[in-house]
Scaffold this active site. Structure first.
Site, short mmCIF file in Angstrom:
data_model
loop_
_atom_site.label_atom_id
_atom_site.label_comp_id
_atom_site.label_asym_id
_atom_site.label_seq_id
_atom_site.Cartn_x
_atom_site.Cartn_y
_atom_site.Cartn_z
N SER A 277 4.24 -10.56 2.80
CA SER A 277 5.61 -10.53 2.30
C SER A 277 6.31 -11.84 2.66
O SER A 277 5.81 -12.91 2.35
CB SER A 277 6.35 -9.30 2.86
OG SER A 277 7.56 -9.10 2.19
N GLU B 12 1.24 -11.63 -5.34
CA GLU B 12 1.74 -10.26 -5.42
C GLU B 12 3.26 -10.31 -5.30
O GLU B 12 3.83 -11.32 -4.88
CB GLU B 12 1.14 -9.38 -4.32
CG GLU B 12 1.48 -9.79 -2.91
CD GLU B 12 2.77 -9.19 -2.37
OE1 GLU B 12 3.22 -8.16 -2.89
OE2 GLU B 12 3.34 -9.76 -1.42
N HIS C 83 2.52 -5.11 -1.51
CA HIS C 83 3.44 -4.11 -0.96
C HIS C 83 3.01 -2.71 -1.39
O HIS C 83 3.71 -2.00 -2.10
CB HIS C 83 4.86 -4.40 -1.43
CG HIS C 83 5.46 -5.62 -0.82
ND1 HIS C 83 5.07 -6.90 -1.16
CD2 HIS C 83 6.43 -5.77 0.13
CE1 HIS C 83 5.78 -7.77 -0.46
NE2 HIS C 83 6.60 -7.12 0.33
#
Length: 350
Positions: A144, A250, A320
């Site tokens: 992230s 992502e 995620h």
């Protein structure tokens, strides 16, 4: 989840900058010819330092992460800085950077796991002691918002870093086993296995669909992570060089038009079009739009990526999502977009 919110920036106070003794070194242009540095493999009994370089972490979630690390055979350690609250951040920029620097410098710490993501890593990039990291290489894990640190540290020091679960998401057997295979029990070569989708809510969810964008195979070093953070680094000293690399992407909770905008920005850049291959994870919550005539996530990805003619695939088990495999930034790998697989060609740890 380690969800980071939309606003990503690189705000940095000139007043603070004037106080940093190693700012000149940190601001120097990173060398992409830096020799590769592999950290030592993690073993049971090792001490894992937990840091929160972005958002604050709830004490209960931190205790759960420590419990998981103990079940894996590790000794968790953290300072009081990890439980701070400074607005939406875990602590001030200076204290978060100090925590990271001290974990690398501390000879009693064997590896470092980011407790969570969120936002804030780009604010401390210029406060990191990269020379100390080069001299004290350790396994550094997260995803992230941690994308900025993973790629920045690798580019500036040559250290292999690890895109994998954070403390708040290291709570399922698949994620744990995949992390262990890469940082504890490495093989050469090592096949990265996708999770088998069994839940009906996943097999019918277009965000979890697995498909080839452009057929073919490619070999190159792995780079990337969160698309939002990849884009946030553009124009900074830590902008990623995608040349001849396998780019892993992502994101989470971004509408299709925002994915479109970020991919378009990459396409307009200097090196993305020269990547060897593109490997996209699960973009959870990215097929939703309030616009009734929106393109779907898949339509955006096919429209933006397929014309490159570079081997590319979507739906790999990272991001995620509950089941998140670990891949090392900087390690040479090969991907086959037709067969939908990824293989590490060398060990990522010593």
């Amino acid at each position: 989840m380690a969800n980071r919110r939309q606003f990503i920036g690189t705000a940095f106070s000139g007043t603070v900058a004037a106080l940093l003794p190693n700012l000149g070194r940190a601001n120097s242009k990173p060398s992409y010819e830096t020799d590769l540095i592999k950290p030592k493999r993690l073993r049971k009994g090792d001490t894992i330092g937990l840091i929160a370089p972005g958002y604050a972490i709830h004490p209960t979630i931190l205790e759960d992460a420590k419990k998981t690390l103990r079940s894996m055979g590790f000794k968790p350690y953290h300072t009081n800085r990890v439980l701070g609250n400074y607005g939406y951040l875990s602590n001030t920029d200076e204290e978060r950077a100090k925590d990271l620097n001290e974990m690398f410098a501390n000879p009693k710490i064997d590896g470092i796991l980011c407790a969570r993501g969120g936002y804030g890593c780009t604010r401390i990039m210029q406060m990191i002691d990269y020379e100390s990291i080069r001299k004290n290489p350790k396994t550094f894990i997260g995803f992230s918002d941690i994308t900025a640190l993973l790629n920045g540290i690798h580019q500036r020091t040559g250290l292999v870093t690890f895109h994998g679960p954070v403390g708040s998401t290291l709570n399922d057997p698949y994620s744990i086993s995949q992390l262990e295979k890469v940082v504890m029990f490495p093989k050469e070569p090592l096949e990265i296995q996708n999770i088998e989708l069994l839940k009906p809510e996943l097999t019918t969810n277009p965000e979890f669909e697995r498909y080839t964008i452009t057929e073919g195979s490619a070999t190159g070093k792995l780079v990337g992570g969160s698309l939002t953070l990849i884009n946030a680094l553009i124009g900074t000293a830590d902008e990623i060089d995608f040349t001849n690399a396998i780019v892993c992407i992502e994101d989470v909770e971004e509408a299709p038009y925002r994915i479109d905008r970020m991919l378009t920005q990459l396409l307009e850049g200097k090196t993305f079009k020269h990547a060897a291959g593109i490997l996209i994870g699960v973009c959870a919550g990215c097929n939703e739009s309030t616009n009734p005539i929106s393109f779907s996530l898949k339509e955006v990805i096919m429209d933006r990526i397929k014309p490159l003619g570079i081997p590319a695939m979507y739906g790999m088990s990272f991001g995620h999502v509950e089941n998140n495999f670990t891949f090392p930034i900087g390690i040479k790998a090969t991907m086959d977009a037709t067969k939908m697989n990824l293989q590490l060609l060398e060990k990522a740890v010593l």
